[in-house]
Design a protein around this motif. Structure first.
Motif, mmCIF file in Angstrom:
data_model
loop_
_atom_site.group_PDB
_atom_site.id
_atom_site.type_symbol
_atom_site.label_atom_id
_atom_site.label_comp_id
_atom_site.label_asym_id
_atom_site.label_seq_id
_atom_site.Cartn_x
_atom_site.Cartn_y
_atom_site.Cartn_z
ATOM 1 N N ARG A 236 0.947 -1.323 0.091
ATOM 2 C CA ARG A 236 0.005 0.097 -0.100
ATOM 3 C C ARG A 236 0.864 1.197 0.004
ATOM 4 N NH1 ARG A 236 -2.380 3.475 3.584
ATOM 5 N NH2 ARG A 236 -1.570 2.039 5.423
ATOM 6 N N GLY A 237 1.811 1.225 0.905
ATOM 7 C CA GLY A 237 2.712 2.457 0.750
ATOM 8 C C GLY A 237 4.191 2.251 0.280
ATOM 9 N N GLY A 238 4.311 1.424 -0.731
ATOM 10 C CA GLY A 238 5.541 0.788 -1.278
ATOM 11 C C GLY A 238 6.451 2.154 -1.898
ATOM 12 N N GLY A 239 5.775 3.101 -2.254
ATOM 13 C CA GLY A 239 6.449 4.241 -2.924
ATOM 14 C C GLY A 239 6.693 3.896 -4.496
ATOM 15 N N ASN A 240 7.254 4.833 -5.285
ATOM 16 C CA ASN A 240 8.341 5.585 -4.932
ATOM 17 C C ASN A 240 8.249 6.934 -5.640
ATOM 18 O OD1 ASN A 240 10.935 6.907 -5.329
ATOM 19 N ND2 ASN A 240 12.090 5.020 -4.696
ATOM 20 N N PHE A 241 7.649 8.092 -4.691
ATOM 21 C CA PHE A 241 7.487 9.318 -5.410
ATOM 22 C C PHE A 241 8.736 9.822 -5.553
ATOM 23 C CE2 PHE A 241 3.476 9.498 -2.787
ATOM 24 C CZ PHE A 241 2.654 9.915 -3.930
ATOM 25 N N ALA A 242 10.029 9.572 -5.010
ATOM 26 C CA ALA A 242 11.126 10.102 -5.225
ATOM 27 C C ALA A 242 11.793 9.976 -6.488
ATOM 28 C CB ALA A 242 12.377 9.651 -4.194
ATOM 29 N N LYS A 243 11.880 8.964 -7.201
ATOM 30 C CA LYS A 243 12.228 8.579 -8.458
ATOM 31 C C LYS A 243 11.179 9.029 -9.620
ATOM 32 C CE LYS A 243 14.676 4.780 -9.305
ATOM 33 N NZ LYS A 243 15.370 3.536 -9.371
ATOM 34 N N ALA A 244 9.873 9.032 -9.172
ATOM 35 C CA ALA A 244 8.954 9.658 -10.081
ATOM 36 C C ALA A 244 9.107 11.117 -10.290
ATOM 37 C CB ALA A 244 7.716 9.184 -9.620
ATOM 38 N N ILE A 245 9.586 11.582 -9.108
ATOM 39 C CA ILE A 245 9.588 13.257 -9.443
ATOM 40 C C ILE A 245 11.101 13.377 -10.174
ATOM 41 C CG2 ILE A 245 10.239 15.404 -8.001
ATOM 42 C CD1 ILE A 245 8.138 14.114 -5.954
ATOM 43 N N ALA A 246 12.074 12.629 -9.692
ATOM 44 C CA ALA A 246 13.435 12.721 -10.423
ATOM 45 C C ALA A 246 13.348 12.342 -12.105
ATOM 46 C CB ALA A 246 14.454 11.812 -9.804
ATOM 47 N N GLU A 247 12.557 11.739 -12.263
ATOM 48 C CA GLU A 247 12.378 11.234 -13.900
ATOM 49 C C GLU A 247 12.061 12.555 -14.573
ATOM 50 O OE1 GLU A 247 9.887 7.948 -16.315
ATOM 51 O OE2 GLU A 247 9.137 8.494 -14.385
ATOM 52 N N LEU A 248 11.042 13.292 -13.957
ATOM 53 C CA LEU A 248 10.564 14.481 -14.783
ATOM 54 C C LEU A 248 11.199 15.657 -14.565
ATOM 55 C CD1 LEU A 248 6.749 13.537 -14.069
ATOM 56 C CD2 LEU A 248 7.933 13.462 -16.406
ATOM 57 N N THR A 249 12.358 15.822 -13.889
ATOM 58 C CA THR A 249 13.142 17.106 -13.513
ATOM 59 C C THR A 249 14.600 17.027 -13.948
ATOM 60 O OG1 THR A 249 13.642 16.157 -11.118
ATOM 61 C CG2 THR A 249 11.290 17.656 -11.351
ATOM 62 N N GLY A 250 14.983 16.245 -14.695
ATOM 63 C CA GLY A 250 16.036 16.137 -15.230
ATOM 64 C C GLY A 250 17.230 15.398 -14.340
ATOM 65 N N ALA A 251 16.522 14.800 -13.026
ATOM 66 C CA ALA A 251 17.601 14.112 -12.242
ATOM 67 C C ALA A 251 17.958 12.592 -12.708
ATOM 68 C CB ALA A 251 17.155 14.084 -10.870
ATOM 69 N N VAL A 252 18.561 12.534 -14.091
ATOM 70 C CA VAL A 252 18.654 11.245 -14.710
ATOM 71 C C VAL A 252 19.566 10.410 -13.947
ATOM 72 C CG1 VAL A 252 17.914 12.129 -16.858
ATOM 73 C CG2 VAL A 252 20.436 12.435 -16.147
ATOM 74 N N ASN A 253 20.593 11.065 -13.039
ATOM 75 C CA ASN A 253 21.413 10.330 -12.349
ATOM 76 C C ASN A 253 21.253 10.028 -11.004
ATOM 77 O OD1 ASN A 253 23.367 10.294 -14.718
ATOM 78 N ND2 ASN A 253 23.616 12.578 -14.316
ATOM 79 N N ALA A 254 19.962 9.996 -10.641
ATOM 80 C CA ALA A 254 19.651 9.890 -9.044
ATOM 81 C C ALA A 254 18.630 8.865 -9.296
ATOM 82 C CB ALA A 254 18.700 11.106 -8.661
ATOM 83 N N THR A 255 18.972 8.090 -7.813
ATOM 84 C CA THR A 255 17.846 7.084 -7.391
ATOM 85 C C THR A 255 17.373 7.803 -6.245
ATOM 86 O OG1 THR A 255 17.714 4.786 -6.623
ATOM 87 C CG2 THR A 255 19.723 5.945 -5.920
ATOM 88 N N GLY A 256 16.428 6.901 -5.628
ATOM 89 C CA GLY A 256 16.054 7.708 -4.535
ATOM 90 C C GLY A 256 14.823 6.836 -3.787
ATOM 91 N N SER A 257 14.088 7.292 -2.558
ATOM 92 C CA SER A 257 13.360 6.435 -1.826
ATOM 93 C C SER A 257 12.269 7.408 -0.936
ATOM 94 C CB SER A 257 13.871 5.593 -0.732
ATOM 95 O OG SER A 257 14.891 6.296 -0.088
ATOM 96 N N ASP A 258 11.182 6.979 -0.388
ATOM 97 C CA ASP A 258 10.380 7.928 0.308
ATOM 98 C C ASP A 258 10.856 7.711 1.760
ATOM 99 O OD1 ASP A 258 9.630 8.428 -2.129
ATOM 100 O OD2 ASP A 258 7.594 7.368 -2.084
ATOM 101 N N VAL A 259 10.458 8.765 2.578
ATOM 102 C CA VAL A 259 10.564 8.587 3.830
ATOM 103 C C VAL A 259 9.287 9.443 4.465
ATOM 104 C CG1 VAL A 259 11.513 9.947 5.925
ATOM 105 C CG2 VAL A 259 12.966 8.823 4.150
ATOM 106 N N ARG A 260 8.706 8.523 5.488
ATOM 107 C CA ARG A 260 7.420 8.979 6.202
ATOM 108 C C ARG A 260 7.512 9.276 7.618
ATOM 109 N NH1 ARG A 260 7.170 10.372 1.725
ATOM 110 N NH2 ARG A 260 5.659 9.765 -0.030
ATOM 111 N N GLY A 261 7.115 10.126 8.299
ATOM 112 C CA GLY A 261 7.067 10.126 9.566
ATOM 113 C C GLY A 261 5.965 11.362 9.967
#
Length: 470
Positions: A236-261
């Motif tokens: 249900r909360g697997g993610g990943n907003f981080a890489k989805a955002i990176a994909e559309l902003t030119g951060a082609v060399n980035a990986t990433g993950s979501d943090v929730r708190g």
């Protein structure tokens, strides 16, 4: 090891009056439990136009056009005040109108879930093309306009297929379809929430790059720290907003993950980003968060009851970049980290002692050695009419009381401490958005100019909301 430093920060707001009416939890709940309520009859008359939202002083502070000090100097309350010559574009970010944002939601939609009526899609595409940062994302919206979708097709989706409507000035102009027939985690309501969070996160990241001269290609890790969760029935909360955002902003060399708190997530994300950079695991880590539609109009009943405009009519977002020491930018000191442990308990004094007093004491510092504390920077224009008081002020008084206990100041010095070390609140009540991070941009500027030496960012989260712990 290298010192991690704050290389930049950016802030965005999206004025969403129709989404406030249609998607804010207070309003959607009221339509279910009390559809004939006076509140629902009155709320439309309390909505602000875009120009009013732009010139609203706390919003201008959020995007860096005025400082917290300038805001504090304005007569309170602020809901009936305006900043002269206010622009949607600020030094640290921007405020986007709803029509344009619908276009951005379509542009970031990877599964063709967003439908826009042809004429409206054409206007939204034109707005994106005219935007200084979003011209490259207009193509998908232009294609939507060329499809010639009729309003009747969108109406059928809303009426018959459980789609979530998109409205402009009260009129249906589009919808978000469900992504699965039976999975509740992919229904239209959740997909709208997630697309809004993604789109506002993309806008924040692009402003971070633009306002700070950052090449997105140099970012190698992204941490997304909003309050939404994307996934399906199996995660249900697997993610990943981080890489989805990176994909559309030119951060082609980035990986990433979501943090929730909950509200504290941005502070957790900053600590993690700084630690990753200090360890040498990554060179440049972006911390990003989009906004939450659920919290639009959250305190609307109290605002309407008191004759105020609906002040929670904006979706918020922010982004910050943590990188290796460049010899200029402020250092994030990972040797001084406040920690609310499981054993701390939930009493306010115990929490603030763990987050502020204890780490400073361990580092040989007094509470008064911190020039500015950035706590939950909730806008008191919103919280005071709702009965929650001035949230930042309450936090500062608690920190001041701890300083008295530590004999750093005398009891009669509490008001002077709050004045000197505190800030007035200016952030929208978007949960995670106010939690310490709205001051990052201002703090960086002040520290680069030598006006401040030490700043402490404080975030707190309400973990009971998940019904897993009190």
């Amino acid at each position: 090891m290298t010192h991690p430093v704050l290389k930049g920060a950016a802030y965005i707001l999206v004025h969403t009056p129709d989404m406030t009416l249609q998607n804010g939890t207070t309003q959607t709940t009221e339509r279910v439990v009390n559809p004939d309520s006076e509140y629902l009859k009155q709320i439309e008359g309390h909505m602000r136009l875009f120009d009013k939202a732009v010139s609203y002083p706390p919003n201008q502070a959020y995007i860096g056009s005025i400082t917290p000090e300038e805001l504090k100097g304005m007569e309170f309350p602020w809901y009936d005040k305006a900043v002269d010559g206010a622009s949607r574009f600020g030094r640290l970010g921007e405020i986007m109108p709803q029509e344009e944002f619908y276009g951005l939601i379509k542009a970031v939609d990877s599964f063709d879930l967003v439908m826009l009526e042809a004429g409206f899609a054409g206007k939204a595409a034109a707005a994106l093309k005219a935007h200084p940062l979003l011209g490259g994302l207009a193509e998908k919206v232009e294609k939507a306009a060329s499809l010639g979708l009729a309003l009747s097709e969108i109406t059928a989706q809303v009426d018959e297929q459980h789609a979530e409507g998109l409205y402009q000035n009260g009129a249906l102009v589009g919808c978000v379809k469900r992504a699965h027939d039976i999975d509740p985690n992919l229904n239209a309501h959740v997909m709208l929430e997630n697309l809004v969070s993604k789109a506002s996160g993309v806008l924040a990241f692009l402003n971070l790059s633009d306002k700070n001269g950052i090449d997105p290609g140099t970012v190698d890790y992204v941490i997304e720290c909003s309050e939404e969760a994307c996934g399906d029935m199996n995660q249900r909360g697997g993610g990943n907003f981080a890489k989805a955002i990176a994909e559309l902003t030119g951060a082609v060399n980035a990986t990433g993950s979501d943090v929730r708190g909950f509200c504290a997530a941005p502070t957790h994300a900053l600590i993690q980003a700084a630690s990753l950079v200090k360890a040498g695991t990554y060179k440049n880590v972006a911390v990003v968060a989009g906004g939450a539609t659920a919290k639009l109009g959250m305190n609307g009943k109290d605002h309407v009851k008191k004759g105020l405009p609906i002040l929670e009519d904006v979706v918020g977002g922010f982004a910050a970049l943590i990188g290796r020491d460049d010899g200029v930018s402020p250092i994030l000191n990972t040797d001084i980290v406040g920690t609310h442990t499981v054993g701390t308990g939930s009493a306010p004094q115990a929490v603030m002692t763990a987050l502020v007093a204890k780490p400073l004491q361990n580092a040989g510092l007094k509470i008064t050695d911190i020039d500015k504390f950035s706590v939950e920077m909730q806008n008191p224009d919103i919280t005071k009419p709702a009965g929650a008081g001035d949230v930042p002020e309450a936090n500062y008084k608690m920190i001041a009381a701890l300083a008295v206990m530590k004999k750093d100041i005398n009891r009669e010095d509490i008001p002077a401490f709050v004045e000197k070390h505190g800030l007035t609140g200016w952030a929208p009540t978007q949960g995670h958005i106010p939690s310490g991070v709205p001051y990052l941009g201002f703090a960086r500027e002040a520290m680069l100019k030598g006006k401040l030496n030490r700043v402490m960012i404080v975030g707190k989260g309400s973990l009971f909301l998940g019904r897993m712990t009190n």
